[in-house]
Scaffold this active site. Structure first.
Site, PDB file in Angstrom:
ATOM      1  N   GLN A 140       0.836  -1.210   0.000  1.00 15.99           N
ATOM      2  CA  GLN A 140       0.000   0.000   0.000  1.00 15.99           C
ATOM      3  C   GLN A 140       0.862   1.248   0.000  1.00 15.99           C
ATOM      4  OE1 GLN A 140      -1.192   0.229   4.652  1.00 15.99           O
ATOM      5  NE2 GLN A 140      -1.709  -1.713   3.627  1.00 15.99           N
ATOM      6  N   HIS A 189       0.268   5.698   1.203  1.00 15.48           N
ATOM      7  CA  HIS A 189      -0.610   6.718   1.771  1.00 15.48           C
ATOM      8  C   HIS A 189      -0.322   8.064   1.120  1.00 15.48           C
ATOM      9  CE1 HIS A 189      -1.594   3.731   4.727  1.00 15.48           C
ATOM     10  NE2 HIS A 189      -0.410   3.766   5.284  1.00 15.48           N
ATOM     11  N   GLU A 204       3.693   7.794   8.729  1.00 15.07           N
ATOM     12  CA  GLU A 204       3.627   6.906   9.883  1.00 15.07           C
ATOM     13  C   GLU A 204       5.009   6.338  10.181  1.00 15.07           C
ATOM     14  OE1 GLU A 204       0.727   4.138   8.414  1.00 15.07           O
ATOM     15  OE2 GLU A 204       2.221   2.846   7.486  1.00 15.07           O
ATOM     16  N   HIS A 234       4.763   0.266   1.004  1.00 11.48           N
ATOM     17  CA  HIS A 234       5.127  -0.447   2.231  1.00 11.48           C
ATOM     18  C   HIS A 234       4.105  -1.520   2.573  1.00 11.48           C
ATOM     19  CE1 HIS A 234       2.242   2.598   3.643  1.00 11.48           C
ATOM     20  NE2 HIS A 234       1.975   1.755   4.633  1.00 11.48           N
ATOM     21  N   ARG A 241      -4.504   0.605  -1.708  1.00 14.02           N
ATOM     22  CA  ARG A 241      -3.952  -0.734  -1.918  1.00 14.02           C
ATOM     23  C   ARG A 241      -3.398  -0.846  -3.335  1.00 14.02           C
ATOM     24  NH1 ARG A 241      -9.140  -2.904  -0.072  1.00 14.02           N
ATOM     25  NH2 ARG A 241      -9.126  -2.913   2.203  1.00 14.02           N
TER      26      ARG A 241
END
Length: 322
Positions: free
Chosen positions: A95, A97, A114, A171, A191
């Site tokens: 995936q 972000h 993150e 990641h 995804r």
């Protein structure tokens, strides 16, 4: 108000989840494959409830809106951080972000940078972390042809490792890993690849987000340069994993406590604390509060100092935003 805010976790069923949040952390979790513990959250998909003191029964996001002094009277409209514990019984989807600009435009929420502290990794565990495409054209070609073996970077991982995952990074946590994740407060995930898995509830393959992924993946991938600093004070060890400016949105620390230590906030800051192992206590304003494995709390900005004592392994974080 001079007291810590102890929080009740929220649990999420995931196709890749298992039962280790129960067996390793002692949480009472719902039936099924539980992949995520949302431990400290003001996000509407999993709101943390305060379990003690003056604000018992209130949600973190409501405190953010109605008692901003607890957070140093910040400028942001939403509680900016989200702490999770992830149990990857199976591999997560590959995936990416989006950053803040793309997320606000397309999803009406924050972007998602993150990081992971690896709580536990079985022998042979690895991450998907980054990709091998040299430019956008090569990236798109490899995605469209499904050349995942050549595109995706596999990185061996072990217990105690730390990885910073900026928005735009391809990641995935893979099977056999438990991690504590500190992230921006966002639930947007695109995804890229999901091993052709089928949702039990629908009998259909899980949705992919190829265009959004291609829009947001950073090309070429460059590993962020971290300046991880560890210092020892008496029997205690303090590690800074990441902080601004490398990470604009948060600073993340590991505190290994063996003897009493008094800590203080920077002016206007508040601290998120997750106990990864051990037991002990936190003392605020002369009052003791028990700490043990799996406990999560916020030390609000209204607390000037606090003392930790016991045998504790803690992951702590602060917002990088004003």
């Amino acid at each position: 108000m001079s007291e810590p805010l102890f929080l009740k976790p929220v649990f999420h069923n995931k196709i890749w989840g298992g039962r280790k949040l129960e067996t390793k952390f002692g949480y009472k979790i719902p039936d099924g494959d539980i992949g995520e513990c949302w431990a400290i959250s003001g996000h509407p998909h999993g709101r943390s409830l305060v379990e003690n003191g003056e604000f018992s029964g209130e949600f973190v996001d409501d405190l953010w809106n109605n008692h901003s002094e607890l957070f140093g009277n910040p400028k942001g409209k939403v509680f900016p951080l989200l702490t999770k514990i992830l149990d990857a019984e199976a591999s997560l989807s590959v995936q990416v972000h989006p950053d803040n600009d793309y997320a606000w435009e397309h999803e009406h929420e924050l972007g998602k940078t993150e990081c992971w502290y690896i709580i536990d990794a079985e022998p042979g565990s690895y991450l998907i972390y980054g990709h091998n495409a040299k430019n956008k054209e090569e990236l798109d070609t490899m995605i469209e042809s499904g050349d995942w073996d050549h595109l995706l970077r596999k990185v061996p991982v072990k217990t105690g490792d730390f990885y910073f995952v900026p928005s735009g990074t391809v990641h995935a946590l893979n099977k056999g890993i438990m991690a504590l994740e500190t992230q921006q407060s966002s639930d947007t995930t695109y995804r890229l690849y999901d091993y052709d898995r089928v949702e039990k509830s629908t009998g259909k393959k899980r949705e992919l987000h190829i265009k959004q992924s291609e829009d947001t993946i950073t090309v070429p991938h460059v590993d962020p340069k971290l300046d991880i600093v560890t210092k020892t004070e008496g029997k205690n060890t303090f590690t800074t994993f990441v902080q601004p400016p490398v990470s604009p949105y948060f600073a993340v620390y590991r505190w290994e406590i063996k003897e009493p230590v008094t800590l203080r906030h920077n002016i206007g800051k508040y601290t998120l604390i997750s106990v990864i192992s051990g037991e002990g206590k936190i003392t605020v304003d002369g009052k003791d509060y028990d700490l043990n494995k799996g406990v999560h709390l916020i030390v609000p900005a209204t607390v000037d100092s606090w003392t930790l004592d016991g045998d504790l392994n803690i992951i702590a974080s602060e917002s990088g935003e004003e």
